[in-house]
Design an enzyme around this catalytic site. Structure first.
Site, PDB file in Angstrom:
ATOM      1  N   CYS A  11      15.002  -6.186   7.657  1.00 21.65           N
ATOM      2  CA  CYS A  11      14.164  -7.377   7.607  1.00 21.65           C
ATOM      3  C   CYS A  11      14.666  -8.187   6.418  1.00 21.65           C
ATOM      4  CB  CYS A  11      12.689  -7.038   7.404  1.00 21.65           C
ATOM      5  SG  CYS A  11      11.694  -8.544   7.239  1.00 21.65           S
ATOM      6  N   ASN A  52      -0.028   1.200   5.764  1.00 21.90           N
ATOM      7  CA  ASN A  52       0.823   0.381   4.900  1.00 21.90           C
ATOM      8  C   ASN A  52       1.566  -0.588   5.805  1.00 21.90           C
ATOM      9  OD1 ASN A  52       3.902   1.060   3.078  1.00 21.90           O
ATOM     10  ND2 ASN A  52       2.603  -0.717   3.023  1.00 21.90           N
ATOM     11  N   GLY A  53       1.375  -1.877   5.560  1.00 17.23           N
ATOM     12  CA  GLY A  53       2.044  -2.870   6.397  1.00 17.23           C
ATOM     13  C   GLY A  53       1.056  -3.940   6.805  1.00 17.23           C
ATOM     14  N   CYS A  63      12.139 -12.937   4.044  1.00 18.69           N
ATOM     15  CA  CYS A  63      11.820 -13.735   2.858  1.00 18.69           C
ATOM     16  C   CYS A  63      13.052 -14.412   2.257  1.00 18.69           C
ATOM     17  CB  CYS A  63      11.101 -12.877   1.822  1.00 18.69           C
ATOM     18  SG  CYS A  63      11.960 -11.344   1.446  1.00 18.69           S
ATOM     19  N   TYR A 112      13.030  -3.593  -5.130  1.00 18.58           N
ATOM     20  CA  TYR A 112      11.945  -3.773  -6.077  1.00 18.58           C
ATOM     21  C   TYR A 112      10.749  -2.838  -5.905  1.00 18.58           C
ATOM     22  CZ  TYR A 112       7.752  -6.028  -7.928  1.00 18.58           C
ATOM     23  OH  TYR A 112       6.563  -6.269  -8.535  1.00 18.58           O
ATOM     24  N   CYS A 115       6.216 -13.503   2.989  1.00 18.29           N
ATOM     25  CA  CYS A 115       6.282 -12.260   3.761  1.00 18.29           C
ATOM     26  C   CYS A 115       4.997 -12.128   4.569  1.00 18.29           C
ATOM     27  CB  CYS A 115       6.416 -11.074   2.813  1.00 18.29           C
ATOM     28  SG  CYS A 115       6.350  -9.486   3.681  1.00 18.29           S
ATOM     29  N   CYS A 149       0.831  -1.185   0.000  1.00 19.62           N
ATOM     30  CA  CYS A 149       0.000   0.000   0.000  1.00 19.62           C
ATOM     31  C   CYS A 149       0.866   1.235   0.000  1.00 19.62           C
ATOM     32  CB  CYS A 149      -0.846   0.052   1.258  1.00 19.62           C
ATOM     33  SG  CYS A 149      -1.971  -1.325   1.430  1.00 19.62           S
ATOM     34  N   ASP A 184      17.672  -9.579 -13.695  1.00 22.32           N
ATOM     35  CA  ASP A 184      16.389  -9.235 -13.090  1.00 22.32           C
ATOM     36  C   ASP A 184      16.587  -8.993 -11.601  1.00 22.32           C
ATOM     37  OD1 ASP A 184      13.745  -8.592 -13.040  1.00 22.32           O
ATOM     38  OD2 ASP A 184      13.003 -10.556 -13.679  1.00 22.32           O
ATOM     39  N   GLY A 197      -0.124   0.212  -5.009  1.00 22.36           N
ATOM     40  CA  GLY A 197      -1.418  -0.429  -4.805  1.00 22.36           C
ATOM     41  C   GLY A 197      -2.392  -0.019  -5.875  1.00 22.36           C
ATOM     42  N   CYS A 218      12.530  -3.120   5.446  1.00 23.74           N
ATOM     43  CA  CYS A 218      12.299  -4.116   4.394  1.00 23.74           C
ATOM     44  C   CYS A 218      13.322  -3.874   3.281  1.00 23.74           C
ATOM     45  CB  CYS A 218      10.884  -3.951   3.859  1.00 23.74           C
ATOM     46  SG  CYS A 218      10.586  -4.868   2.335  1.00 23.74           S
TER      47      CYS A 218
HETATM   48  S1  SF4 Z   1       9.869 -10.538   4.515  1.00 22.57           S
HETATM   49 FE1  SF4 Z   1      10.916  -9.674   2.717  1.00 22.57          FE
HETATM   50  S2  SF4 Z   1       9.346  -8.485   1.632  1.00 22.57           S
HETATM   51 FE2  SF4 Z   1       8.564  -8.890   3.685  1.00 22.57          FE
HETATM   52  S3  SF4 Z   1       9.130  -7.088   4.889  1.00 22.57           S
HETATM   53 FE3  SF4 Z   1      10.745  -8.599   5.164  1.00 22.57          FE
HETATM   54  S4  SF4 Z   1      12.247  -8.106   3.564  1.00 22.57           S
HETATM   55 FE4  SF4 Z   1      10.356  -7.065   3.032  1.00 22.57          FE
END
Ligand code: SF4
Length: 491
Positions: free
Chosen positions: A458, A119-120, A461, A262, A407, A18, A370, A45, A256
């Site tokens: 973070c 957002n989150g 993922c 990305y 995520c 978002c 990519d 979004g 993040c």
């Molecule tokens: S898990 Fe990956 S996509 Fe989700 S907040 Fe953490 S770094 Fe970002």
């Protein structure tokens, strides 16, 4: 299921959560600046868009499903009176896909009106909802944003604004960047880990809060700074300034890293760095770590472009004969309305969207760059397309580490079963997508280029370990969710 839906700048990649915005202006109507800034955040979004304003007497709200351009008419904007307001573009992350979950969420309660754009994603929304329901709160949506709104409304009955926000922050666990409107006062809050971005901008006649600085640029404003993790920013309703309250201090953050790779626009500045330059830096690292000698380097449009430019620049410093070329042309008119729920249709969609330039690839060895591989379907199709166009060798380089886990912080990343790297080695992924070689960027390189230690990012993922206390998952730090719901009266 939302992850089968197409996304505007990536082919079947993770989908954005978002975007939020808030403005307080001297006397000018806030509706149009909010509308323009939502346009600037449209990539975050595409499911719904909304604006809530306040004219000093009452709140006005307009929330619609669809893109920003379709959600508001000139009349809708004219009816959004007031020089302060908040706005939201949404891709559903928690709650179902319906208008009741579209935002900003607006309520009137005993001590005034409240609007909230989030957002989150909270990881303890269910506990809080149960508790609040026991207290008699009635919910109209399944989303976690309404949980925050109700909790805040409840706290506002007993506390002043700043203390009420602090109390809510101490009870919610997860990622959030919020713009909030309490009567005509606009606030911005970022979770103590700073997982989702939020920044402050200055306009000629006021201030703006936005997920990304590109929204501030659109309003001809200047970026002041990022909202700090755990900080509350209160905009003066007359647009004259803002107050800052550091409500929660935490030793480490959990930004993040994927925002930089990305999600964010390349022309946004985050953590004091231009996202485009960060991506170029990651591309350079990719060459340093895993460069492969080929005739030509090509980006996967549009997501791989900045990475490929950095990668090719570094490659050319070592070998001036390497060509950097756009060898894949994108059909821009296969857009967001193209919904592809099945694997078979997703595969066909790649053909619709990309066409290789034969003369660039025929008889040559090619490296395609990519930003990430999610399911692997797109990569597989790309490799095939290039071979059919006559490429002798097709190598793939990825500007992020392998995505191995989902995520929970608000990104539609796909499930573990769908993530190609969740149970495959790099060599097995290479074999599946049919490339001559495949390499990803290391986590250390990401941490280096972002100038953040691993413990301030973070990386859930890509490591499978999260900075939040999530049911059934492991954490990468000493963290536990607040205990709520235990003292609620039962009715
Ligand atoms: S898990 Fe990956 S996509 Fe989700 S907040 Fe953490 S770094 Fe970002």
């Amino acid at each position: 299921m939302t992850h089968g839906r197409d996304d505007s700048h990536h082919l079947g990649g993770p989908t954005e959560k978002c975007g939020v915005v808030g403005v307080a202006l001297g006397s000018r109507s806030a509706a149009r600046p909010l509308y323009y800034s939502l346009y600037a955040l449209q990539h975050r979004g595409q499911e719904s868009a909304g604006i809530v304003t306040h004219d000093g007497f009452q709140q006005h709200s307009h929330v619609q499903m669809g893109l920003v351009g379709d959600a508001f008419s000139a009349d809708d904007l004219n009816e959004l009176n007031g020089s302060a307001g908040i706005g939201h573009v949404r891709y559903p992350t928690a709650g179902d896909v319906s208008k009741s979950c579209a935002q900003p969420f607006a309520v009137s309660f005993k001590s005034g009106s409240l609007g909230l754009a989030h957002n989150g994603n909270l990881v303890n929304a269910d506990e809080l909802r149960d508790e609040l329901e026991n207290y008699g709160h009635a919910f109209t949506s399944t989303g976690d944003t309404e949980v925050i709104a109700h909790d805040l409304a409840r706290n506002l009955l007993e506390e002043d604004l700043v203390r009420a926000v602090k109390r809510t922050m101490e009870r919610i666990h997860g990622s959030y960047a919020l713009t909030i409107m309490h009567d005509e006062t606009v606030l911005g809050v970022r979770d103590p880990e700073g997982n989702r971005p939020l920044c402050i901008g200055k306009l000629d006649d006021g201030y703006v809060l936005a997920s990304e600085s590109a929204a501030i640029d659109t309003l001809d404003g200047e970026l002041v700074r990022d909202v700090k993790p755990g900080e509350l920013v209160v905009l003066a309703p007359d647009g004259s300034g803002f107050d800052s309250y550091q409500l929660i201090e935490q030793e480490n953050t959990a930004h993040c890293f994927f925002e930089h790779i990305y999600f964010a626009r390349p022309d946004s500045v985050m953590n004091d760095s231009l996202v485009y330059e960060v991506r170029r830096g990651l591309g350079r690292k990719l060459w340093e770590e895993n460069g492969v000698d080929t005739d030509v380097v090509m980006p996967v449009p549009d997501s791989g472009r900045a990475f490929a430019s950095g990668y090719a620049e570094a490659a050319q410093e070592d070998d001036a004969t390497v060509e950097f070329a756009e060898g894949l042309m994108k059909n821009r008119y296969v857009g967001r309305t193209f919904i592809m729920p099945t694997q078979d249709e997703r595969e066909r969609a790649v053909r619709l969207k990309l066409n290789p330039i034969k003369s660039t690839v025929e008889g040559r060895s090619v490296t395609i760059i990519d930003d990430s591989i999610v399911r692997g379907t797109t990569s597989n199709q790309l490799v095939e397309l290039l071979r059919e166009a006559g490429a002798e060798e097709v190598h793939m380089r990825i500007g992020a580490p392998p995505i191995i886990a989902p995520c929970y912080m608000g990104i539609n990343m796909a499930t573990r079963e769908e993530l190609i790297a969740s149970d495959k080695s790099v060599e097995e992924v290479r074999e599946t997508i049919g490339a001559d070689s495949l390499a990803y960027l290391s986590i250390d390189a990401v941490s280096d280029v972002l100038e953040k230690s691993r413990s301030d990012l973070c990386l859930g993922c890509v490591t499978g370990e999260y900075p939040y206390d999530i049911d059934g998952e492991t954490t990468d730090r000493d963290v536990s969710r607040p205990v709520v719901g235990s003292n609620a009266p039962t009715q």
